[in-house]
Design an enzyme around this catalytic site. Structure first.
Site, PDB file in Angstrom:
ATOM      1  N   HIS A 156      70.224  45.144   1.769  1.00  0.00           N
ATOM      2  CA  HIS A 156      69.388  44.141   1.106  1.00  0.00           C
ATOM      3  C   HIS A 156      67.946  44.670   0.951  1.00  0.00           C
ATOM      4  CE1 HIS A 156      68.191  39.803   0.460  1.00  0.00           C
ATOM      5  NE2 HIS A 156      67.028  40.342   0.772  1.00  0.00           N
ATOM      6  N   GLU A 157      67.404  45.175   2.052  1.00  0.00           N
ATOM      7  CA  GLU A 157      66.014  45.664   2.008  1.00  0.00           C
ATOM      8  C   GLU A 157      65.907  46.891   1.104  1.00  0.00           C
ATOM      9  OE1 GLU A 157      63.786  43.782   3.003  1.00  0.00           O
ATOM     10  OE2 GLU A 157      65.106  42.482   4.164  1.00  0.00           O
TER      11      GLU A 157
ATOM     12  N   PHE B  42      43.314  -7.228  30.807  1.00  0.00           N
ATOM     13  CA  PHE B  42      43.918  -5.958  30.402  1.00  0.00           C
ATOM     14  C   PHE B  42      44.102  -5.904  28.880  1.00  0.00           C
ATOM     15  CE2 PHE B  42      47.790  -3.604  29.337  1.00  0.00           C
ATOM     16  CZ  PHE B  42      47.448  -2.357  29.815  1.00  0.00           C
TER      17      PHE B  42
ATOM     18  N   HIS C  32      65.510  45.839  -2.456  1.00  0.00           N
ATOM     19  CA  HIS C  32      64.111  45.526  -2.816  1.00  0.00           C
ATOM     20  C   HIS C  32      63.320  46.825  -3.021  1.00  0.00           C
ATOM     21  CE1 HIS C  32      64.339  41.272  -2.044  1.00  0.00           C
ATOM     22  NE2 HIS C  32      64.609  41.403  -0.762  1.00  0.00           N
TER      23      HIS C  32
ATOM     24  N   ASP D   6      63.582  34.998  -1.158  1.00  0.00           N
ATOM     25  CA  ASP D   6      63.426  35.803  -2.377  1.00  0.00           C
ATOM     26  C   ASP D   6      63.589  34.925  -3.613  1.00  0.00           C
ATOM     27  OD1 ASP D   6      63.350  37.934  -0.649  1.00  0.00           O
ATOM     28  OD2 ASP D   6      65.480  38.411  -0.892  1.00  0.00           O
TER      29      ASP D   6
END
Ligand code: ATP
Length: 500
Positions: A336-337, A38, A340, A411
């Site tokens: 937040h968005e 083996f 941007h 970011d």
């Protein structure tokens, strides 16, 4: 039955042993011989692993791929350079008469998914060579010597297969070459050194007189990691950059991957090519595939433009998730968005394509920008505007909540990358410098100065637009999305009122 053979054997052996002991037969010698066998088989398998890799590969159908350079979209310059290099194999007799040493290795470098493997396959079909491929990680094992023996086996296999199939040449492609070809600074495992040494020895053994001829093509996206011995003349001395495709290239790739799909008559792949700036060939293939899945979900036979738009979002940002944010979180995400979006629209009118609150991948909301023309040069004002757009989200949170959240992490990473580009391009107060040679404190100081100033400007710009925030927020919370046109109308309306 054969699938469960191993399990049956494992179960049957102890039963057989117990039965033999019951019959009072001495089992110890059998056990010893069995265990010895083996371990012998196990060790042989581990050491000669390459042989099984080779055996697997032997069964992989045709040796010369039927993929040609025409099946690769874009990459015109890389294809041309590669074909020129391959002419060394094609016009071999002339090369030999002229006393030119054979080309031994071509290194394809570039970001993931740009078609390096496709190039290597097309090279094999262009030169009518047998194609054999392996990945750098296939050579790595814990046992010293295994990788080296695999390299030997691979070259042997390449020669044997070319002979068997009556071909004059074989192309041996190794993907992720940096795994075995990284700089030898004494720090790594001895096994890696031996594998690389064997590769160098095999390459040195390629001569003009050898038949069948062997050409190695390797691919990496970490060229700077490679050992200089690999890159010196006579080894991988042709370097071909396989870069991200430009708009024309993206269109060609989209066309190639739409051949087996049915598109609605009004689908404009040009628009998709425009919107997929920065996508690799693999991502474009994925866009076509995802669009087909969206069409199927809609029970439609043909792919429509909106499916392609959704597919771009999916490939760019990940699948829509059903994460349910709290009302307070939603309000913060919306502000937040909008931060941007307002900065983007102010510094680059017409930039916003959509503001969305539907969670995708890791993001709880996102602003989709309208496609820009492919740029290869960026001015200082452009980079500063880009940083302001990235800071817009955090600045908005500061204005309305007096603090920031973890939502700005990506970011800031983006902003820092841009600042780094500015520093490396000599566009900052540090002047023209090599950032590795600048003291860490000075770098930090300059980073901080740039970001603080731009954050100040961003906040001022947003403060002037409080009214836009308020009106857009109400729509966004109700509708979840705000299209670029709606947003611009709102912005123009408010700005008109305030100047009147
Ligand atoms: P990696 O560096 O991750 O190994 P790669 O550069 O070798 O990537 P490939 O494996 O050649 O990339 O490309 C992956 C898949 O992406 C291809 O099977 C094909 O579907 C698509 N693809 C990539 N580039 C192109 C291209 N220029 N034209 C057509 N299809 C492309």
């Amino acid at each position: 039955m054969s699938k469960y053979g191993k399990e049956i054997l494992i179960g049957a052996l102890p039963v057989l042993l117990v039965f033999l002991i019951y019959l009072q037969i001495k089992v110890l010698p059998f056990l010893l011989v069995g265990s010895f066998l083996f371990f012998a088989v196990y060790l042989a398998k581990a050491r000669g692993g390459g042989i099984s890799v080779v055996a697997d590969r032997k069964n992989k159908g045709k040796s010369v791929p039927n993929l040609t350079f025409d099946d690769i979209g874009g990459q015109e310059r890389a294809k041309k350079e590669l074909m020129e290099a391959l002419d060394f194999l094609v016009h071999f007799e002339r090369i030999r008469q002229m006393g030119i040493r054979p080309l031994k290795g071509i290194l394809l470098t570039g970001p993931p998914g740009t078609g390096k493997t496709l190039m290597a396959k097309a090279a094999a079909s262009y030169t009518d060579s047998v194609f054999i491929s392996a990945s750098g990680s296939e050579f790595v094992e814990m046992y010293v010597g295994v990788g080296a023996s695999r390299v030997r086996d691979l070259f042997k296999e390449a020669r044997q297969r070319a002979q068997k199939e009556n071909k004059d040449s074989a192309i041996l492609f190794i993907d992720e070459i940096e795994v075995i070809g990284a700089k030898r600074d004494g720090g790594q495992h001895k096994e890696y050194d031996q594998t690389l040494n064997q590769l160098l020895t095999e390459m040195d053994g390629i001569h003009t007189s050898t038949h069948p001829r062997i050409l190695m093509i390797a691919a990496t996206n970490r060229k700077e990691m490679l050992d200089s011995a690999l890159l010196r003349p006579g080894r991988f001395d042709r370097h071909i950059e396989v870069d991200l495709p430009d708009r024309k290239g993206r269109l060609q790739i989209l066309h190639l991957h739409s051949v087996n799909k049915t598109l609605a008559d009004d689908v404009l792949l040009e628009k998709v090519a425009e919107e997929s700036f920065g996508f690799s060939g693999a991502q474009l293939e994925s866009v076509m595939n995802e669009a087909a899945i969206y069409a199927m979900r809609d029970n439609l036979e043909r792919i429509e433009q909106r499916h392609l738009s959704l597919a771009i979002d999916k490939v760019m940002m990940g699948e829509k998730t059903d994460r349910e944010a709290t009302e307070e979180e939603k309000r913060r995400v919306a502000l937040h968005e909008l931060g941007h979006a307002i900065v983007a629209e102010e510094v680059r009118p017409g930039a916003v394509s959509q503001v969305s609150m539907s969670p995708r991948g890791q993001a709880l909301g996102y602003v989709r920008h309208n496609p820009q023309k492919d740029h290869y040069l960026y001015t200082k004002p452009f980079l500063e505007q880009q940083i302001m757009i990235a800071l817009g989200g955090a600045a908005a949170e500061e204005i309305f909540y007096g603090n920031r959240s973890t939502g700005s992490r990506n970011d800031f990473e983006q902003a820092l990358r841009l600042v780094r580009t500015m520093i490396d391009s000599g566009l900052t107060g540090l002047g023209i410098v090599q950032s590795e040679n600048v003291k860490k404190e000075d770098l930090m100081k300059e980073n901080k100065k740039i970001l603080d100033e731009l954050m100040f400007d961003t906040r001022q710009l947003l403060e002037r637009n409080r009214e836009v925030f308020e009106q857009a927020l109400a729509i966004l919370l109700k509708e979840e999305t705000l299209s670029g046109e709606e947003f611009r109308r709102l912005l123009a309306g408010i700005q008109k009122c305030s100047t009147a």
